[in-house]
Design a protein around this motif. Structure first.
Motif, mmCIF file in Angstrom:
data_model
loop_
_atom_site.group_PDB
_atom_site.id
_atom_site.type_symbol
_atom_site.label_atom_id
_atom_site.label_comp_id
_atom_site.label_asym_id
_atom_site.label_seq_id
_atom_site.Cartn_x
_atom_site.Cartn_y
_atom_site.Cartn_z
ATOM 1 N N LEU A 166 31.124 43.409 -0.727
ATOM 2 C CA LEU A 166 31.144 42.778 0.598
ATOM 3 C C LEU A 166 30.577 43.674 1.689
ATOM 4 O O LEU A 166 30.561 43.288 2.861
ATOM 5 N N GLY A 167 30.120 44.864 1.319
ATOM 6 C CA GLY A 167 29.508 45.753 2.296
ATOM 7 C C GLY A 167 30.495 46.408 3.232
ATOM 8 O O GLY A 167 30.109 46.895 4.301
ATOM 9 N N LEU A 168 31.768 46.473 2.834
ATOM 10 C CA LEU A 168 32.796 47.052 3.696
ATOM 11 C C LEU A 168 33.097 48.506 3.343
ATOM 12 O O LEU A 168 33.694 49.229 4.138
ATOM 13 N N ALA A 169 32.716 48.938 2.154
ATOM 14 C CA ALA A 169 32.940 50.325 1.739
ATOM 15 C C ALA A 169 31.890 50.706 0.708
ATOM 16 O O ALA A 169 31.279 49.843 0.075
ATOM 17 N N HIS A 170 31.707 51.999 0.546
ATOM 18 C CA HIS A 170 30.771 52.533 -0.450
ATOM 19 C C HIS A 170 31.570 53.446 -1.371
ATOM 20 O O HIS A 170 32.312 54.324 -0.913
ATOM 21 N N VAL A 171 31.437 53.230 -2.692
ATOM 22 C CA VAL A 171 32.174 54.009 -3.681
ATOM 23 C C VAL A 171 31.193 54.817 -4.511
ATOM 24 O O VAL A 171 30.238 54.264 -5.064
ATOM 25 N N ALA A 172 31.433 56.120 -4.608
ATOM 26 C CA ALA A 172 30.544 56.969 -5.416
ATOM 27 C C ALA A 172 31.242 58.272 -5.741
ATOM 28 O O ALA A 172 31.924 58.854 -4.886
ATOM 29 N N GLU A 173 31.075 58.720 -6.989
ATOM 30 C CA GLU A 173 31.517 60.038 -7.440
ATOM 31 C C GLU A 173 32.981 60.315 -7.096
ATOM 32 O O GLU A 173 33.344 61.400 -6.643
ATOM 33 N N GLY A 174 33.835 59.318 -7.307
ATOM 34 C CA GLY A 174 35.264 59.527 -7.128
ATOM 35 C C GLY A 174 35.756 59.450 -5.709
ATOM 36 O O GLY A 174 36.934 59.722 -5.438
ATOM 37 N N ASP A 175 34.889 59.082 -4.762
ATOM 38 C CA ASP A 175 35.282 58.934 -3.361
ATOM 39 C C ASP A 175 34.962 57.531 -2.878
ATOM 40 O O ASP A 175 34.071 56.859 -3.417
ATOM 41 N N ILE A 176 35.679 57.083 -1.848
ATOM 42 C CA ILE A 176 35.400 55.804 -1.213
ATOM 43 C C ILE A 176 35.273 56.032 0.284
ATOM 44 O O ILE A 176 36.067 56.747 0.887
ATOM 45 N N LEU A 177 34.247 55.431 0.877
ATOM 46 C CA LEU A 177 33.928 55.637 2.296
ATOM 47 C C LEU A 177 33.705 54.286 2.959
ATOM 48 O O LEU A 177 32.900 53.476 2.472
ATOM 49 N N LEU A 178 34.417 54.028 4.060
ATOM 50 C CA LEU A 178 34.194 52.792 4.792
ATOM 51 C C LEU A 178 32.810 52.794 5.425
ATOM 52 O O LEU A 178 32.369 53.820 5.963
ATOM 53 N N THR A 179 32.121 51.674 5.367
ATOM 54 C CA THR A 179 30.849 51.519 6.068
ATOM 55 C C THR A 179 31.137 51.251 7.550
ATOM 56 O O THR A 179 32.284 50.961 7.920
ATOM 57 N N PRO A 180 30.123 51.332 8.421
ATOM 58 C CA PRO A 180 30.355 50.985 9.830
ATOM 59 C C PRO A 180 30.958 49.585 9.987
ATOM 60 O O PRO A 180 31.837 49.382 10.840
ATOM 61 N N LEU A 181 30.502 48.630 9.150
ATOM 62 C CA LEU A 181 31.076 47.283 9.215
ATOM 63 C C LEU A 181 32.532 47.306 8.754
ATOM 64 O O LEU A 181 33.385 46.602 9.318
ATOM 65 N N GLY A 182 32.840 48.126 7.740
ATOM 66 C CA GLY A 182 34.219 48.254 7.283
ATOM 67 C C GLY A 182 35.127 48.808 8.359
ATOM 68 O O GLY A 182 36.274 48.372 8.524
ATOM 69 N N ILE A 183 34.613 49.767 9.122
ATOM 70 C CA ILE A 183 35.394 50.327 10.238
ATOM 71 C C ILE A 183 35.632 49.257 11.302
ATOM 72 O O ILE A 183 36.746 49.112 11.835
ATOM 73 N N ARG A 184 34.592 48.485 11.610
ATOM 74 C CA ARG A 184 34.735 47.406 12.601
ATOM 75 C C ARG A 184 35.731 46.365 12.102
ATOM 76 O O ARG A 184 36.525 45.834 12.886
ATOM 77 N N TYR A 185 35.692 46.085 10.809
ATOM 78 C CA TYR A 185 36.625 45.120 10.215
ATOM 79 C C TYR A 185 38.060 45.616 10.370
ATOM 80 O O TYR A 185 38.964 44.850 10.720
ATOM 81 N N ALA A 186 38.287 46.902 10.095
ATOM 82 C CA ALA A 186 39.637 47.462 10.190
ATOM 83 C C ALA A 186 40.186 47.380 11.606
ATOM 84 O O ALA A 186 41.400 47.232 11.808
ATOM 85 N N GLU A 187 39.303 47.459 12.596
ATOM 86 C CA GLU A 187 39.728 47.438 14.000
ATOM 87 C C GLU A 187 39.817 46.034 14.575
ATOM 88 O O GLU A 187 40.332 45.839 15.682
ATOM 89 N N ALA A 188 39.331 45.031 13.835
ATOM 90 C CA ALA A 188 39.227 43.669 14.358
ATOM 91 C C ALA A 188 40.566 42.935 14.291
ATOM 92 O O ALA A 188 41.449 43.272 13.500
ATOM 93 N N ASP A 189 40.698 41.881 15.132
ATOM 94 C CA ASP A 189 41.871 41.016 15.037
ATOM 95 C C ASP A 189 41.686 40.051 13.867
ATOM 96 O O ASP A 189 40.630 40.006 13.236
ATOM 97 N N HIS A 190 42.732 39.262 13.589
ATOM 98 C CA HIS A 190 42.728 38.397 12.407
ATOM 99 C C HIS A 190 41.564 37.409 12.420
ATOM 100 O O HIS A 190 40.876 37.222 11.410
ATOM 101 N N SER A 191 41.321 36.796 13.561
ATOM 102 C CA SER A 191 40.250 35.796 13.661
ATOM 103 C C SER A 191 38.883 36.431 13.415
ATOM 104 O O SER A 191 38.040 35.868 12.701
ATOM 105 N N SER A 192 38.664 37.614 13.980
ATOM 106 C CA SER A 192 37.378 38.295 13.803
ATOM 107 C C SER A 192 37.202 38.760 12.361
ATOM 108 O O SER A 192 36.094 38.732 11.826
ATOM 109 N N ARG A 193 38.304 39.161 11.732
ATOM 110 C CA ARG A 193 38.227 39.571 10.326
ATOM 111 C C ARG A 193 37.761 38.401 9.453
ATOM 112 O O ARG A 193 36.916 38.569 8.576
ATOM 113 N N LYS A 194 38.320 37.226 9.691
ATOM 114 C CA LYS A 194 37.945 36.056 8.904
ATOM 115 C C LYS A 194 36.463 35.729 9.089
ATOM 116 O O LYS A 194 35.769 35.368 8.142
ATOM 117 N N ALA A 195 35.983 35.891 10.320
ATOM 118 C CA ALA A 195 34.573 35.611 10.595
ATOM 119 C C ALA A 195 33.672 36.597 9.867
ATOM 120 O O ALA A 195 32.657 36.212 9.261
#
Length: 430
Positions: A324-353
Motif C-alpha cells: 500500500l506504499g505506507l512502509a518499506h521493508v528491507a534487510e530486517g528493518d521497516i521504515l514508514l514512507t512519507p505517506l505512511g507518516i501522513r497516514y499515522a498523523e491523519a484523523d479517521h476520515s482522512s485515513r480511510k481516504a
C-alpha cells in the motif's frame, strides 16, 4: 561419527490444480537433505510450500517431479521410520489418551501387552503419567499436543516431522513443550535420529535448530540456509541468539530479483495473493511504528516484541504496508514512507481516504471491482464472477480468502460496499 542422509529431496516439484484445472506450482527444484543427529527448521511465508514439502517426505502425497528418498529408498507412501506431529493435534476424540497413543503400535501389529507397556512408558516420559484413561476433551491444548507427540514418538521413529506443532498453543505452553522435546533429544532418551520442523516462529527456529532453511514463495524454492553451532539449551536473551534472530529476520525480508518481480506482478494481475491481514492489524502496527521509541523506523525483531504478535501475523502485515506504499521493508528493518507518516498523523476520515486511494492504485483486484461496478448501470454485481476469476489461478479456499480480504479493505477505504446477505458488491453510498 559420519553423518548419514536420512531424508533426501532431489529436484522435487509439486503442483496443485485450481478449480478450472490449471496447475499452480507449489514447489520447484527443491534439493534438501536431513542428516543423522540434526534438527532442521523450515521457514517461509504462507504459500511457500513448507507443509507440502513435509507431506512429501511423510509419504502422504507424491512429488510430481524429482526424487524423495528415506535412507536411500524412494518414498512411495508412509514409511515405518517416519512419524509426523500435526498442528491440529489430530486426535480421535472418542478414544482415550492411551488408545490414541497406541494407534501406531496397533497398526504395526504389536501385541496388546507390549502396546500398553510402551504407551505407558511414553506417556510418563512426555509428562502425561496418570492421564491414560482421559478423553482428549478433558485435556488442555498443551496436554492434547503432548498426546500427539507421544503417539508419534512411541513407535520409535527414525525421523520426526513437526508441522507447526506449537503454533496452536499459548506462548508459555509452547515454549515448555518445545524445551521438553529438546531435552528428550539432547539426552538421547528417544531413538529419533533427525527432526524436521515447519515453523512460522523465527525465535522458535533459532532456539531449536542446527540448521534453518528459508523458502521463497510462488513457487517454493530453497532461498537461504543458516547453520547454527550454538550449544543447547540456548539463552534467548544472549547476544549470539539475538544476532541470529536478527539475521533470519533480514533474510526473511530480503527481496531477491525473482521475488521483487512479484511486486510488479502484484500491481498488474487481479489474482495476486493478498497478504492475510486485516485493517485493524495494519493500522495497529503502523501506529506502533510511528510512535516512540521507533519514530517511524524499527528493527523487526524489536517491533515484533512490542507488538506481541506472532511472525505469522506480522509478516503479512509488513507485506500489506509495503504493497500500500505506507512502509518499506528491507534487510530486517521497516521504515514508514512519507505517506505512511501522513497516514499515522491523519484523523479517521482522512485515513480511510488515503487507504482507498492506495488500494485503487496498488491492488488490481480492488481496482477491477470498482471499475466493473462503475460500468454497471445498477452499480451492483454478484461476487461470483470475481471468485471465478480468482479460482482460475488459485485454489478455491485461497480464492475465497483473497476476495474476503479485498472486500474488507475496499469497504474500509469506501471504494465499494458488500452485502453479506446477498453476496453482492455495490458502489458506496454518497
Amino acid at each position: 561419527m559420519d553423518r548419514i542422509k536420512l531424508i533426501e529431496l532431489a529436484g522435487v516439484a509439486k503442483s496443485f490444480g485450481s478449480a478450472e484445472g490449471a496447475p499452480r506450482k507449489i514447489l520447484d527444484g527443491v534439493n534438501f537433505a536431513l542428516q543423522t543427529g540434526e534438527i532442521v527448521a523450515l521457514l517461509g511465508k504462507s504459500g511457500s510450500g513448507k507443509s507440502t514439502m513435509l507431506r512429501i517426505i511423510a509419504g502422504l502425497i507424491p512429488a510430481d517431479a524429482g526424487r524423495a528418498t528415506y535412507r536411500g529408498q524412494e518414498i512411495y507412501g508412509p514409511a515405518s521410520g517416519i512419524a509426523m506431529v500435526f498442528q491440529s493435534f489430530a486426535l480421535f476424540p472418542w478414544l482415550t489418551v492411551q488408545q490414541n497413543v497406541e494407534l501406531g503400535l496397533e497398526a504395526q501389529g504389536i501385541d496388546r501387552n507390549e502396546r500398553e507397556q510402551r504407551a505407558d512408558a511414553m506417556l510418563d516420559m512426555i509428562g502425561l503419567s496418570g492421564f491414560g484413561g482421559a478423553l482428549p476433551r478433558e485435556l488442555s491444548g498443551g496436554m492434547r499436543q503432548r498426546v500427539g507427540i507421544a503417539r508419534a514418538l512411541v513407535i520409535g521413529p527414525d525421523v520426526l516431522l513437526m508441522d507447526e506443532a506449537f503454533s496452536a498453543l499459548d506462548v508459555l505452553t509452547g515454549e515448555t513443550l518445545r524445551d521438553d522435546i529438546l531435552e528428550l533429544w539432547d539426552t538421547d532418551r528417544i531413538p529419533t535420529k533427525g527432526i524436521l520442523i515447519v515453523s512460522h516462529n523465527i525465535e522458535e527456529a533459532v532456539m531449536m535448530a542446527d540448521r534453518i532453511i528459508i523458502l521463497s514463495s510462488d513457487p517454493g524454492m530453497i532461498r537461504s540456509e543458516i547453520k547454527i553451532d550454538l550449544p543447547r539449551p540456548r539463552d534467548v536473551d544472549s547476544r549470539e541468539v539475538r544476532a541470529l534472530i536478527d539475521e533470519v529476520y533480514g533474510l526473511m525480508t530480503l527481496r531477491p530479483a525473482r521475488e521483487a518481480a512479484l511486486d510488479t506482478v502484484a500491481q498488474a494481475v487481479p489474482y495476486y495473493r493478498l497478504p492475510d491481514t486485516d485493517v485493524a492489524r495494519i493500522e495497529g502496527v503502523l501506529d506502533l511504528l510511528a510512535a516512540a521509541p521507533f519514530n517511524g523506523k524499527a528493527d523487526l525483531p524489536h517491533l515484533a516484541e512490542e507488538a506481541e504478535l506472532s511472525d505469522d501475523e506480522l509478516f503479512p502485515t509488513y507485506e500489506a504496508l509495503n504493497l500500500l506504499g505506507l512502509a518499506h521493508v528491507a534487510e530486517g528493518d521497516i521504515l514508514l514512507t512519507p505517506l505512511g507518516i501522513r497516514y499515522a498523523e491523519a484523523d479517521h476520515s482522512s485515513r480511510k481516504a488515503i487507504f482507498g486511494q492506495q488500494l485503487l492504485a496498488h491492488i488490481p483486484l480492488a481496482a477491477l471491482i470498482r471499475e466493473r461496478l462503475e460500468q454497471e448501470p445498477a452499480g451492483a454485481l454478484p461476487e461470483k464472477p470475481f471468485l471465478d476469476l480468482l479460482e482460475g489461478s488459485l485454489e478455491e479456499e485461497e480464492a475465497k480468502r483473497v476476495l474476503e480480504i479485498a472486500v474488507e479493505w475496499g469497504r474500509y477505504g469506501e471504494v465499494y460496499e458488500y452485502d453479506y446477505h446477498t453476496g453482492r458488491l455495490k458502489m458506496p453510498e454518497e
